[in-house]
Scaffold this active site. Structure first.
Site, mmCIF file in Angstrom:
data_model
loop_
_atom_site.group_PDB
_atom_site.id
_atom_site.type_symbol
_atom_site.label_atom_id
_atom_site.label_comp_id
_atom_site.label_asym_id
_atom_site.label_seq_id
_atom_site.Cartn_x
_atom_site.Cartn_y
_atom_site.Cartn_z
ATOM 1 N N SER A 27 7.769 12.201 -45.080
ATOM 2 C CA SER A 27 8.066 12.523 -43.722
ATOM 3 C C SER A 27 9.098 12.147 -43.137
ATOM 4 C CB SER A 27 6.806 11.547 -42.755
ATOM 5 O OG SER A 27 5.776 12.589 -43.193
ATOM 6 N N LYS B 31 9.763 6.611 -33.645
ATOM 7 C CA LYS B 31 8.669 7.562 -33.858
ATOM 8 C C LYS B 31 7.169 6.993 -33.286
ATOM 9 C CE LYS B 31 6.231 9.691 -37.566
ATOM 10 N NZ LYS B 31 6.128 10.015 -39.204
ATOM 11 N N SER C 157 6.785 14.527 -41.138
ATOM 12 C CA SER C 157 5.990 14.370 -39.714
ATOM 13 C C SER C 157 6.975 13.612 -38.692
ATOM 14 C CB SER C 157 4.845 13.541 -39.811
ATOM 15 O OG SER C 157 5.294 12.022 -40.337
#
Length: 468
Positions: free
Chosen positions: A164, A65, A140
């Site tokens: 997330s 990420k 996210s």
């Protein structure tokens, strides 16, 4: 479909270890798929395969990420304010996985500073769900989830502040684990809400999740909130659930789609068939979790994001005057959702309102932790839907922040309590994946992964449609 795409990460690692698979061939295969990604999952893809380094997960490439710092690699946390930033060091969790043999394949797209539940808040464009490209992948960590689901990465890591990892895992039909707070170092993770942020794996199955998690845990002198993990992380092997007690919560809550309820009830029936004892439980304060979270997390974000002012990182705007540099840099660099949360958090912390908002939210957090403590006196695992809905359409909730925030209704309570939870796919509703969340007491990752593994085997969810 290539035979390499059919392999889970653990299977690929085993074949590399046995000398049956060339790690460079595997890296090149995934690099080509990642480079051709049409979902918006990646913000950066490695140009060359690194030298083979061996290690227990040697040669299985890892998607990371964009919230994690990786030395010399663009790391912008999905924000234009950090565009072009290349950190001088690597996050501890990434460093440990690289040392265990997993080379970095690419950086994945995400909601800006991890603020979002649909991946539409990225400064670099949205990510699309591989099950239906007109729908969101969740957020996210939506880029990581979409990459694993679509087979452009064998596995990935993300971060979970209020859901997330788990929510996008559910919407994309993969496994997502939020570990116990403190189990994994946060050093090098660009901070959103420091008392909630946690790093964890997004994978195709529970075995891959345990294997990746095993090499992430442990005390780090660079993160004072990290802890020595109290026991070895084991690969899950359970095929039955005899002797385990499951407490179900949330299926009667308002706003849960009928198709989600149906898939979760079918999975709970499977738990009973496997020998698990199931009972309904109450978590009296969990319903207030979202309200508390949206005071606490923005309050911490308003302090953490004060460092982005045009002086040290990323873009710089203004007319040369110091105050205009601060104002214009933040105006130009931050997106609308980040600005909204900074203002909410600053207000909650302001003189005269601190106790009315922030102090009260902290007391609610304590009540929620007490609820779980009481529940784990009666059951071993708490079971809930991961998300009230399946993946929704792009743009459907962007003008209604409350509707967007409700996506995290079932994941936020575990984050506030600091306990581990895993989401696994348990079926489809309207052709889209449904996730079931299993949570346990602090440092019970082995237990919840074992239970999830038994259920995963019994259900036999097929995610191959998303891989094309």
């Amino acid at each position: 479909m290539s035979h390499l795409l059919e392999l889970t990460a653990a299977q690929a690692a085993e074949r590399i270890g046995a000398g049956e698979l060339d790690p460079r061939e595997l890296f090149d295969f995934y690099r080509e798929r990642a480079s051709g990604d049409e979902l918006g999952s990646y913000l950066w893809v490695a140009e060359d395969a690194p030298e083979a380094s061996g290690g227990p997960i040697g040669g299985v490439p890892l998607a990371v990420k964009d919230l994690f710092c990786v030395k010399g690699v663009p790391s912008a946390a999905g924000s234009r304010i950090l565009e072009g930033y290349r950190p001088p060091y690597t996050a501890t969790s990434v460093e440990r996985l690289v040392a265990a043999g997993a080379p970095v394949l690419g950086k994945t797209n995400m909601d800006e500073f991890a603020m979002g539940s649909s991946n539409e808040n990225s400064g670099f464009g949205p990510v699309r769900n591989p099950w239906d490209t007109e729908r969101v992948p969740g957020g996210s960590s939506g880029g990581s989830a979409a990459a694993v689901a679509a087979g452009t990465a064998p596995w990935a890591i993300g971060t979970d502040t209020g859901g997330s990892i788990r929510q996008p895992a559910a919407l994309c039909g993969i496994v997502g684990l939020k570990p116990t707070y403190g189990a994994v170092s946060r050093y090098g993770m660009i901070a959103f809400a420091s008392s909630l942020d946690q790093c964890g794996p997004l994978t195709r199955d529970t075995t891959d999740a345990a294997l990746l998690f095993r090499h992430m845990v442990g005390r780090d002198c660079c993160d004072s909130t990290s802890l020595d993990y109290p026991h070895e992380v084991e690969l899950p092997s359970a095929e039955r659930l005899d002797g385990l007690r499951f407490g179900v919560w949330g299926l009667e809550e308002e706003g849960v789609e009928p198709g989600v309820v149906e898939a979760c009830r079918a999975a709970i029936a499977r738990i009973e068939e496997l020998g698990g004892a199931v009972q309904e439980i109450e978590l009296p304060h969990a319903g207030y979790g979202l309200s508390a979270y949206y005071v606490l997390a923005p309050a911490e974000a308003s302090a953490n994001l004060a460092r982005y002012d045009g002086v040290r990182y990323g873009i710089r705007s203004g007319n040369g005057d110091l105050l205009s540099m601060y104002e214009n840099t933040r105006h130009d660099g931050f997106g609308a959702e980040v600005k909204r949360r900074i203002m909410l958090g600053t207000y909650a912390l302001s003189s005269g309102y601190y106790d009315a908002y922030y102090g009260r939210a902290q007391r609610v957090r304590t009540k929620i932790a007490d609820d779980f403590r009481d529940a784990f006196g009666r059951v071993d695992v708490v079971v809930t839907p991961t998300s009230p809905t399946v993946a929704f359409k792009l743009g459907e909730r962007t003008k209604d922040p409350l509707a967007m925030y409700l996506s995290d209704y079932f994941t936020v309570p575990m984050s506030l309590a600091g306990i581990p939870a895993v989401s696994i796919p348990v079926g489809l509703s309207e052709g889209l994946p449904v996730g079931l969340q299993l949570a346990g007491p602090a440092f019970s990752e082995n237990r919840i992964l074992d239970a999830a593994h038994a259920l995963e085997r019994a259900i036999g969810f097929d995610g191959s449609r998303a891989r094309g």
